[in-house]
Design an enzyme around this catalytic site. Sequence first.
Site, PDB file in Angstrom:
ATOM      1  CB  CYS A   9      -0.999  -0.023   1.166  1.00 19.31           C
ATOM      2  SG  CYS A   9      -0.255   0.065   2.805  1.00 19.31           S
ATOM      3  NE  ARG A  15      -4.555   1.529   1.832  1.00 20.14           N
ATOM      4  CZ  ARG A  15      -4.376   2.264   0.749  1.00 20.14           C
ATOM      5  NH1 ARG A  15      -5.277   2.211  -0.228  1.00 20.14           N
ATOM      6  NH2 ARG A  15      -3.311   3.030   0.623  1.00 20.14           N
ATOM      7  CG  ASP A 123      -5.086   5.554   2.691  1.00 19.78           C
ATOM      8  OD1 ASP A 123      -5.181   5.140   3.868  1.00 19.78           O
ATOM      9  OD2 ASP A 123      -4.067   6.103   2.249  1.00 19.78           O
TER      10      ASP A 123
HETATM   11  P1  4NP Z   1      -1.806   2.878   4.096  1.00 18.30           P
HETATM   12  O1  4NP Z   1      -2.381   4.270   4.652  1.00 18.30           O
HETATM   13  O2  4NP Z   1      -1.262   3.170   2.714  1.00 18.30           O
HETATM   14  O3  4NP Z   1      -2.990   1.976   4.061  1.00 18.30           O
HETATM   15  O4  4NP Z   1      -0.748   2.433   5.063  1.00 18.30           O
HETATM   16  C1  4NP Z   1      -1.579   5.420   4.753  1.00 18.30           C
HETATM   17  C2  4NP Z   1      -0.874   5.649   5.907  1.00 18.30           C
HETATM   18  C3  4NP Z   1      -0.107   6.796   6.005  1.00 18.30           C
HETATM   19  C4  4NP Z   1      -0.043   7.698   4.949  1.00 18.30           C
HETATM   20  C5  4NP Z   1      -0.751   7.445   3.792  1.00 18.30           C
HETATM   21  C6  4NP Z   1      -1.515   6.297   3.695  1.00 18.30           C
HETATM   22  N1  4NP Z   1       0.714   8.883   5.077  1.00 18.30           N
HETATM   23  O5  4NP Z   1       0.631   9.741   4.168  1.00 18.30           O
HETATM   24  O6  4NP Z   1       1.448   9.031   6.066  1.00 18.30           O
END
Ligand code: 4NP
Length: 156
Positions: A9, A15, A123
């Site tokens: 992800c 995720r 997300d």
């Molecule tokens: P993930 O969610 O891609 O599902 O882990 C996110 C977690 C953090 C960030 C973006 C997406 N961030 O920009 O820090």
Amino acid sequence: MPVKILMVCLGNICRSPLAEGILASKLPKNKFKVDSAGTGSWHIGHQPDERSIAVAKKNKLDISRQKGRQFTTSDFDTFDYIYVMDNSNYWDVVQLADNQKQTEKVQLILNELFPNENVDVPDPYFGLPNGFESVYKMLDEACDIIAKKLIEKHSV
Ligand code: 4NP
């Protein structure tokens, strides 16, 4: 040699850590190795988001010992299957591929549930708390299908 599956992800804290924990719980550990990574670098070395840890725990999975890492081009060689959570992860990963064999390893995880529809796992990072519940459910359903296919294909 175990069959290796990578979940990808953006941050590797919401995720893909859930996808890693869920799929690993459905596969025999001696034959399959599941890992996860993020396309971004913000959360290298971090624990999964506390909301992902909580929804996993509610479903009897412990993902708290996972550590965030960034996707690297060597993952194309290390892993047999690479599942990405959304279309933006897909393009981020395939643009690092050197050849068609590497590109073909990359699949949108929800295409297992909704073939050819290219649906994103949303997300949940900036969203409401129950976003994590719905992400868990989607990933659990997709991983049921993936696990069945892998076990059949690699005839455990
Ligand atoms: P993930 O969610 O891609 O599902 O882990 C996110 C977690 C953090 C960030 C973006 C997406 N961030 O920009 O820090």
